[in-house]
Design a protein around this motif. Structure first.
Motif, PDB file in Angstrom:
ATOM      1  N   GLN A 104      -2.182  17.355  -1.580  1.00 24.35           N
ATOM      2  CA  GLN A 104      -2.540  15.954  -1.427  1.00 24.35           C
ATOM      3  C   GLN A 104      -2.494  15.483   0.026  1.00 24.35           C
ATOM      4  N   GLY A 105      -2.368  16.416   0.945  1.00 20.97           N
ATOM      5  CA  GLY A 105      -2.468  16.070   2.358  1.00 20.97           C
ATOM      6  C   GLY A 105      -1.167  15.735   3.049  1.00 20.97           C
ATOM      7  N   CYS A 106      -0.036  16.032   2.421  1.00 23.91           N
ATOM      8  CA  CYS A 106       1.263  15.837   3.076  1.00 23.91           C
ATOM      9  C   CYS A 106       1.595  17.145   3.793  1.00 23.91           C
ATOM     10  N   PRO A 107       1.495  17.189   5.100  1.00 21.13           N
ATOM     11  CA  PRO A 107       1.735  18.443   5.817  1.00 21.13           C
ATOM     12  C   PRO A 107       3.203  18.868   5.743  1.00 21.13           C
ATOM     13  N   ARG A 164       0.842  -1.194   0.000  1.00 20.51           N
ATOM     14  CA  ARG A 164       0.000   0.000   0.000  1.00 20.51           C
ATOM     15  C   ARG A 164       0.878   1.246   0.000  1.00 20.51           C
ATOM     16  N   PHE A 165       0.545   2.187  -0.880  1.00 18.32           N
ATOM     17  CA  PHE A 165       1.236   3.473  -0.926  1.00 18.32           C
ATOM     18  C   PHE A 165       0.206   4.578  -0.711  1.00 18.32           C
ATOM     19  N   MET A 224      -5.119   5.641  -4.713  1.00 16.65           N
ATOM     20  CA  MET A 224      -4.158   6.561  -4.103  1.00 16.65           C
ATOM     21  C   MET A 224      -4.019   7.824  -4.933  1.00 16.65           C
ATOM     22  N   PRO A 225      -3.707   8.950  -4.289  1.00 17.75           N
ATOM     23  CA  PRO A 225      -3.447  10.178  -5.047  1.00 17.75           C
ATOM     24  C   PRO A 225      -2.223  10.003  -5.942  1.00 17.75           C
ATOM     25  N   VAL A 226      -2.289  10.610  -7.130  1.00 18.18           N
ATOM     26  CA  VAL A 226      -1.199  10.537  -8.099  1.00 18.18           C
ATOM     27  C   VAL A 226      -0.800  11.949  -8.495  1.00 18.18           C
TER      28      VAL A 226
END
Length: 128
Positions: free
Chosen positions: A123-126, A47-48, A77-79
């Motif tokens: 994409q939600g990476c803080p 899973r990524f 998953m987001p790309v």
């Protein structure tokens, strides 16, 4: 911790993307695949949280990988496409295949880092 898969066949681009990600201080683990076929197998087994994808690669390119993921219902998953192509047709084709963002690789590393960071945050990476 975000589990990110980077798919790119050029070592220099992998190195620059890895360096940019380290500078952002995101909480992530980066896994690298050198082409779409290798990435497809990795995605089937692991899973990524995010896929960073070059579209211009020999053998199985990014467009074909996106189509395979969609066909196998593995496209959850987001790309973010990270490509040297500035062609509108490539951007439109990627968007039609369901990518979440498109970042153009640039000669200007500072500009590339800025665009990549903005796409990751979307994409939600803080940010660190």
């Amino acid at each position: 911790m975000k589990n990110i898969l980077l798919v790119d066949d050029l070592g220099i681009d992998v190195m620059l993307t890895r360096l940019a990600l380290q500078e952002f201080a995101f909480d992530h683990q980066l896994v690298v695949a050198s082409d779409g076929a290798e990435a497809f197998e990795m995605i089937r087994e692991q899973r990524f949280d995010l896929l960073l994808l070059d579209i211009k690669m020999p053998q199985v390119d990014g467009f074909e990988l996106l189509a395979r993921l969609r066909a196998e219902a593995l496209a959850g998953m987001p790309v973010i496409v990270v490509s040297g192509s500035g062609l509108a047709a490539d951007r439109e084709r990627a968007q039609a295949l369901g990518v979440d963002d498109y970042v153009q690789k640039a000669v200007d590393y500072t500009g590339f880092k800025r665009e990549l960071k903005a796409a990751l945050v979307r994409q939600g990476c803080p940010a660190g």
